[in-house]
Design an enzyme around this catalytic site. Structure first.
Site, short mmCIF file in Angstrom:
data_model
loop_
_atom_site.label_atom_id
_atom_site.label_comp_id
_atom_site.label_asym_id
_atom_site.label_seq_id
_atom_site.Cartn_x
_atom_site.Cartn_y
_atom_site.Cartn_z
N ASP A 64 -5.92 -0.80 -1.84
CA ASP A 64 -6.45 -1.62 -2.68
C ASP A 64 -7.96 -2.11 -2.25
O ASP A 64 -8.07 -2.29 -1.07
CB ASP A 64 -5.75 -2.93 -2.98
CG ASP A 64 -5.46 -3.84 -1.66
OD1 ASP A 64 -5.22 -3.08 -0.59
OD2 ASP A 64 -5.79 -5.00 -1.92
N GLU A 79 3.90 3.85 6.30
CA GLU A 79 2.72 2.99 6.05
C GLU A 79 1.70 3.94 5.20
O GLU A 79 1.59 5.17 5.16
CB GLU A 79 2.06 3.15 7.35
CG GLU A 79 2.15 1.47 7.80
CD GLU A 79 1.52 0.52 7.04
OE1 GLU A 79 1.00 0.68 5.98
OE2 GLU A 79 1.12 -0.63 7.88
N ASP A 80 0.79 3.08 4.36
CA ASP A 80 -0.29 3.85 3.69
C ASP A 80 -1.46 4.03 4.53
O ASP A 80 -1.62 5.27 4.52
CB ASP A 80 -0.76 2.83 2.73
CG ASP A 80 -1.18 1.47 3.32
OD1 ASP A 80 -1.08 1.09 4.43
OD2 ASP A 80 -1.84 0.47 2.38
N GLY A 91 0.75 -1.33 0.01
CA GLY A 91 0.09 -0.11 0.10
C GLY A 91 0.74 1.28 -0.15
O GLY A 91 0.46 2.22 -0.41
N ARG A 102 -5.31 0.12 -6.76
CA ARG A 102 -4.32 0.94 -6.23
C ARG A 102 -3.74 2.12 -7.12
O ARG A 102 -3.22 3.14 -6.45
CB ARG A 102 -3.18 0.17 -5.93
CG ARG A 102 -3.19 -1.18 -4.88
CD ARG A 102 -2.09 -1.74 -4.59
NE ARG A 102 -2.01 -3.23 -4.01
CZ ARG A 102 -2.18 -3.15 -2.88
NH1 ARG A 102 -2.01 -2.32 -1.78
NH2 ARG A 102 -2.19 -4.14 -2.18
N LYS A 137 -6.77 6.11 10.45
CA LYS A 137 -8.38 6.07 10.84
C LYS A 137 -8.22 6.04 12.24
O LYS A 137 -8.20 4.73 12.72
CB LYS A 137 -8.60 4.59 10.21
CG LYS A 137 -9.36 4.73 8.97
CD LYS A 137 -9.93 3.47 8.52
CE LYS A 137 -10.26 3.54 7.02
NZ LYS A 137 -10.51 2.11 6.53
N ASP A 146 -5.13 1.67 10.74
CA ASP A 146 -6.33 1.24 11.07
C ASP A 146 -6.29 0.73 12.52
O ASP A 146 -6.63 1.66 13.42
CB ASP A 146 -6.87 0.02 10.11
CG ASP A 146 -8.36 -0.38 10.09
OD1 ASP A 146 -9.01 -0.49 11.14
OD2 ASP A 146 -9.11 -0.09 9.07
P1 IMP Z 1 -4.21 -2.43 10.68
O1 IMP Z 1 -3.38 -3.32 11.12
O2 IMP Z 1 -5.64 -2.63 11.13
O3 IMP Z 1 -3.98 -1.14 11.17
O4 IMP Z 1 -4.38 -2.48 9.22
C1 IMP Z 1 -3.51 -1.56 8.41
C2 IMP Z 1 -3.48 -2.33 6.89
O5 IMP Z 1 -4.73 -2.67 6.56
C3 IMP Z 1 -3.00 -1.12 5.86
O6 IMP Z 1 -1.68 -0.95 5.72
C4 IMP Z 1 -3.94 -1.41 4.69
O7 IMP Z 1 -3.10 -2.24 4.01
C5 IMP Z 1 -5.16 -2.04 5.19
N1 IMP Z 1 -6.06 -1.36 5.14
C6 IMP Z 1 -6.67 -0.50 6.32
N2 IMP Z 1 -7.70 0.31 5.99
C7 IMP Z 1 -8.05 0.10 4.50
C8 IMP Z 1 -8.82 0.75 3.54
O8 IMP Z 1 -9.66 1.53 3.84
N3 IMP Z 1 -8.59 0.46 2.22
C9 IMP Z 1 -7.57 -0.33 2.04
N4 IMP Z 1 -6.85 -0.90 2.76
C10 IMP Z 1 -6.85 -0.87 4.21
MG MG Z 2 -0.49 -1.71 4.27
#
Ligand code: IMP
Ligand code: MG
Length: 193
Positions: free
Chosen positions: A162, A102-103, A47, A168, A134, A106
């Site tokens: 994605d 990071e992209d 990402g 992407r 987020k 979440d």
């Molecule tokens: P976390 O471990 O829950 O913080 O997730 C992070 C990863 O989830 C990111 O690096 C993204 O690859 C993916 N992700 C989280 N939200 C989105 C979204 O809205 N669209 C696409 N990918 C997401």
């Molecule tokens: Mg990611």
């Protein structure tokens, strides 16, 4: 560029992205103005692809780059398993200042996993730079040192993000049209593809 059919709403335009990246590059440069060794940027695949590239080019600082691939929820709308490291860096980061790029953050679980892993390699410091944040979705206590934009709880696509490995390459960040995606999924299921 035309609005893609699965885009409900363009949230962040190309112009806004460029402007914010330039601001971030100035902030990050200021923070590392006195470092002796090159700053190591660690891009989290896939990402961070475009953010990392654009940020690096805007960053007026001596830096190196490496990559990690962490499988978190693989472009699904919901996380389905705990993050797993699939590709590690090759660079020796001992005594180097490191920035994880990071992209989007979440739940924060991917970053916790990454931080625990990278700390074992004894870098001088580790900071987190994320394009999107987020904050509202956080499940663990972790914050980025720098973020591009705070976003609400929508499924986002484009500029690296994605939906099942596609979309992407949209040059903007958009809210995905989940109704259309659902219809598409139903159609695929009917056709058994
Ligand atoms: P976390 O471990 O829950 O913080 O997730 C992070 C990863 O989830 C990111 O690096 C993204 O690859 C993916 N992700 C989280 N939200 C989105 C979204 O809205 N669209 C696409 N990918 C997401
Ligand atoms: Mg990611």
């Amino acid at each position: 560029m035309l609005k893609h059919d699965l885009v409900k709403e363009i949230l962040i335009s190309e112009v806004q992205i460029k402007k914010r990246i330039n601001e971030l590059a100035i902030e990050v440069k200021k923070h590392y103005s006195n470092i002796e060794k090159p700053l190591v940027l660690i891009g989290i695949l896939r990402g961070s692809l475009f953010f990392l590239a654009d940020f690096m080019m805007a960053l007026d600082l001596n830096c190196a780059v490496d990559f990690m691939y962490v499988e978190s929820y693989a472009g699904q709308k919901q996380r389905s398993f705990e993050p797993r490291i699939k590709l590690d860096i090759f660079t020796n980061i001992k005594d180097h200042d490191v920035v994880i790029v990071e992209d989007i953050i979440d739940s924060g679980r991917t970053l916790v996993k990454l931080l625990d892993h990278l700390k074992l390699k004894a870098p001088k410091s580790i900071k987190i730079l994320t394009f999107l944040d987020k904050k509202i979705k956080r499940e663990v206590k972790i914050e980025a040192d720098w973020f591009g934009f705070e976003v609400s709880d929508n499924f986002l696509i484009g500029y690296g993000l994605d939906y099942q490995e596609e979309l992407r390459n949209l040059p903007y960040v958009a809210i995905a049209d989940l109704d259309k995606i659902k219809k598409l999924e139903n159609k695929k299921a009917e056709l058994n593809v």
